[in-house]
Design an enzyme around this catalytic site. Structure first.
Site, PDB file in Angstrom:
ATOM      1  N   LYS A   1     -15.472  65.224 -58.220  1.00  0.00           N
ATOM      2  CA  LYS A   1     -15.044  64.114 -57.354  1.00  0.00           C
ATOM      3  C   LYS A   1     -13.845  63.405 -57.975  1.00  0.00           C
ATOM      4  O   LYS A   1     -12.880  63.082 -57.288  1.00  0.00           O
ATOM      5  CB  LYS A   1     -16.188  63.116 -57.152  1.00  0.00           C
ATOM      6  CG  LYS A   1     -17.265  63.621 -56.213  1.00  0.00           C
ATOM      7  CD  LYS A   1     -18.533  62.780 -56.261  1.00  0.00           C
ATOM      8  CE  LYS A   1     -19.634  63.446 -55.446  1.00  0.00           C
ATOM      9  NZ  LYS A   1     -20.928  62.788 -55.543  1.00  0.00           N
TER      10      LYS A   1
ATOM     11  N   GLN B   1     -23.996  58.065 -58.137  1.00  0.00           N
ATOM     12  CA  GLN B   1     -24.488  59.435 -58.017  1.00  0.00           C
ATOM     13  C   GLN B   1     -26.012  59.458 -58.040  1.00  0.00           C
ATOM     14  O   GLN B   1     -26.643  58.866 -58.918  1.00  0.00           O
ATOM     15  CB  GLN B   1     -23.910  60.301 -59.157  1.00  0.00           C
ATOM     16  CG  GLN B   1     -24.266  61.772 -59.087  1.00  0.00           C
ATOM     17  CD  GLN B   1     -23.676  62.487 -57.873  1.00  0.00           C
ATOM     18  OE1 GLN B   1     -22.620  62.120 -57.367  1.00  0.00           O
ATOM     19  NE2 GLN B   1     -24.361  63.511 -57.395  1.00  0.00           N
TER      20      GLN B   1
ATOM     21  N   ASP C   1     -20.421  56.506 -49.370  1.00  0.00           N
ATOM     22  CA  ASP C   1     -21.456  57.534 -49.230  1.00  0.00           C
ATOM     23  C   ASP C   1     -22.181  57.411 -47.890  1.00  0.00           C
ATOM     24  O   ASP C   1     -22.861  58.342 -47.462  1.00  0.00           O
ATOM     25  CB  ASP C   1     -22.504  57.362 -50.337  1.00  0.00           C
ATOM     26  CG  ASP C   1     -22.363  58.365 -51.454  1.00  0.00           C
ATOM     27  OD1 ASP C   1     -21.924  59.490 -51.179  1.00  0.00           O
ATOM     28  OD2 ASP C   1     -22.711  58.017 -52.593  1.00  0.00           O
TER      29      ASP C   1
HETATM   30  N1  GUN Z   1     -26.327  63.501 -54.847  1.00  0.00           N
HETATM   31  C1  GUN Z   1     -26.260  64.629 -54.100  1.00  0.00           C
HETATM   32  N2  GUN Z   1     -25.355  64.481 -53.097  1.00  0.00           N
HETATM   33  C2  GUN Z   1     -24.852  63.237 -53.229  1.00  0.00           C
HETATM   34  C3  GUN Z   1     -23.887  62.495 -52.493  1.00  0.00           C
HETATM   35  O1  GUN Z   1     -23.307  62.946 -51.501  1.00  0.00           O
HETATM   36  N3  GUN Z   1     -23.631  61.244 -52.950  1.00  0.00           N
HETATM   37  C4  GUN Z   1     -24.286  60.705 -54.010  1.00  0.00           C
HETATM   38  N4  GUN Z   1     -23.981  59.461 -54.375  1.00  0.00           N
HETATM   39  N5  GUN Z   1     -25.190  61.365 -54.718  1.00  0.00           N
HETATM   40  C5  GUN Z   1     -25.473  62.617 -54.316  1.00  0.00           C
END
Ligand code: GUN
Length: 296
Positions: free
Chosen positions: A53, A97, A120
């Site tokens: 990311k 995350q 998100d």
């Molecule tokens: N863990 C797995 N997929 C995601 C996501 O799209 N965003 C976040 N914050 N955590 C995740």
């Protein structure tokens, strides 16, 4: 029938090129979109997602603020960091995350994120807005799935769509997005899960199958009809001694067999994965635009 492969990398690259141009335009106006990423602990999969990311932000010209905390971080310290980021004008998006290490209250943390910075789309305010069809940040993975379907020319309206998996991150939001009364919705959606009595009964009827169960070989060739469109959201590590890193990534679908029956299918890796990060960048740019009072 042998399926055409949906090239998620290519679709993502096309979208990122569009976004990069938008970021360049915003910069001319003195606006630099900023994304804060918060990673608590040492989970290897989470670490590699977060690194990907941050790299994507850099490539795009988006400011990336890296916050890595020890696994034993307290709830109070994590909440204080979220509050600091909520109040930081350089930050347009906050991503914590998931999953968080045991002992931390995930729901409380997600609720503390300013909904205007919730790129998100996990905050209950954004979830609620999405469900009632108001403008909201859409969660990245299901939004990526939708973009792949649309950009591959799949007819969503009226399609019998079976989603396997009911997570808050993928299954539930995707089901909601696909039943919206709008041009990217209007599907007939069935959500299957671990308590579904006869999974194959449902998947066999489907025009579109989305596998988001988190388990390899959840969807096999005998479970789908000819010509089905298959989107594989799964990312599973399976041991593989022939690989230097000791494992390989597979999805939830038996790709080799199912591709012989499907009309379109996503591979793992290279399908949904690159789209998730792209939609995160998309939401971050959108958030920066909204903060500056610029409508898309
Ligand atoms: N863990 C797995 N997929 C995601 C996501 O799209 N965003 C976040 N914050 N955590 C995740």
């Amino acid at each position: 029938m042998t399926a055409q492969i949906i090239d998620g990398k290519q679709v993502a690259a096309d979208m990122r090129a569009e976004l990069k141009a938008e970021v360049a335009e915003l910069k001319k106006k003195g606006i630099v979109p900023g994304l804060a990423v918060v990673l608590v602990g040492e989970d290897p999969a989470s670490k590699s997602y977060v690194t990907a990311k941050e790299r994507a932000c850099e490539e795009m010209g988006i400011f990336s603020d890296d916050n890595r905390l020890d696994a034993d971080t307290s709830q109070e310290d994590l909440m204080a960091l979220v509050e600091k980021l909520n109040n930081d004008p350089k930050i347009n998006g906050i991503l914590v995350q998931l999953p968080l290490p045991k002992g931390l209250n995930e729901a409380e943390v997600l609720l503390a994120i300013d909904p205007a910075k919730d790129v998100d789309g996990f905050h209950p305010v954004n979830v609620g807005k999405m469900v009632v069809g108001e403008k909201a940040f859409l969660p990245c993975t299901p939004h990526g799935v939708l973009q792949l379907l649309m950009r591959s020319g799949v007819t969503i309206e009226g399609a019998e769509t079976v989603i396997v998996g009911r997570s808050n991150i993928v299954g539930k939001p995707l089901a909601n997005m696909l039943i919206q009364k709008n041009p990217t919705g209007n599907a007939t959606v069935t959500v299957c899960h671990t308590r579904t009595k006869d999974l194959a009964y449902h998947t066999k009827r489907a025009d579109i199958v989305v596998a988001a169960a988190g388990r390899p070989n959840t969807v096999t060739a005998d479970m789908v009809k000819d010509g089905v469109v298959v989107i594989d959201v799964g990312v599973n590590r399976v041991e593989d001694a022939t690989k230097k890193r000791g494992y390989r990534l597979v999805g939830d679908v038996d790709f080799e067999a199912v591709k012989e029956k499907a009309s379109l299918i996503t591979p793992v890796p290279g399908g949904v994965g690159p789209m998730t990060i792209t939609m995160l960048l998309y939401n971050t740019v959108e958030s920066a635009r909204r903060a500056a009072g610029i409508e898309a």
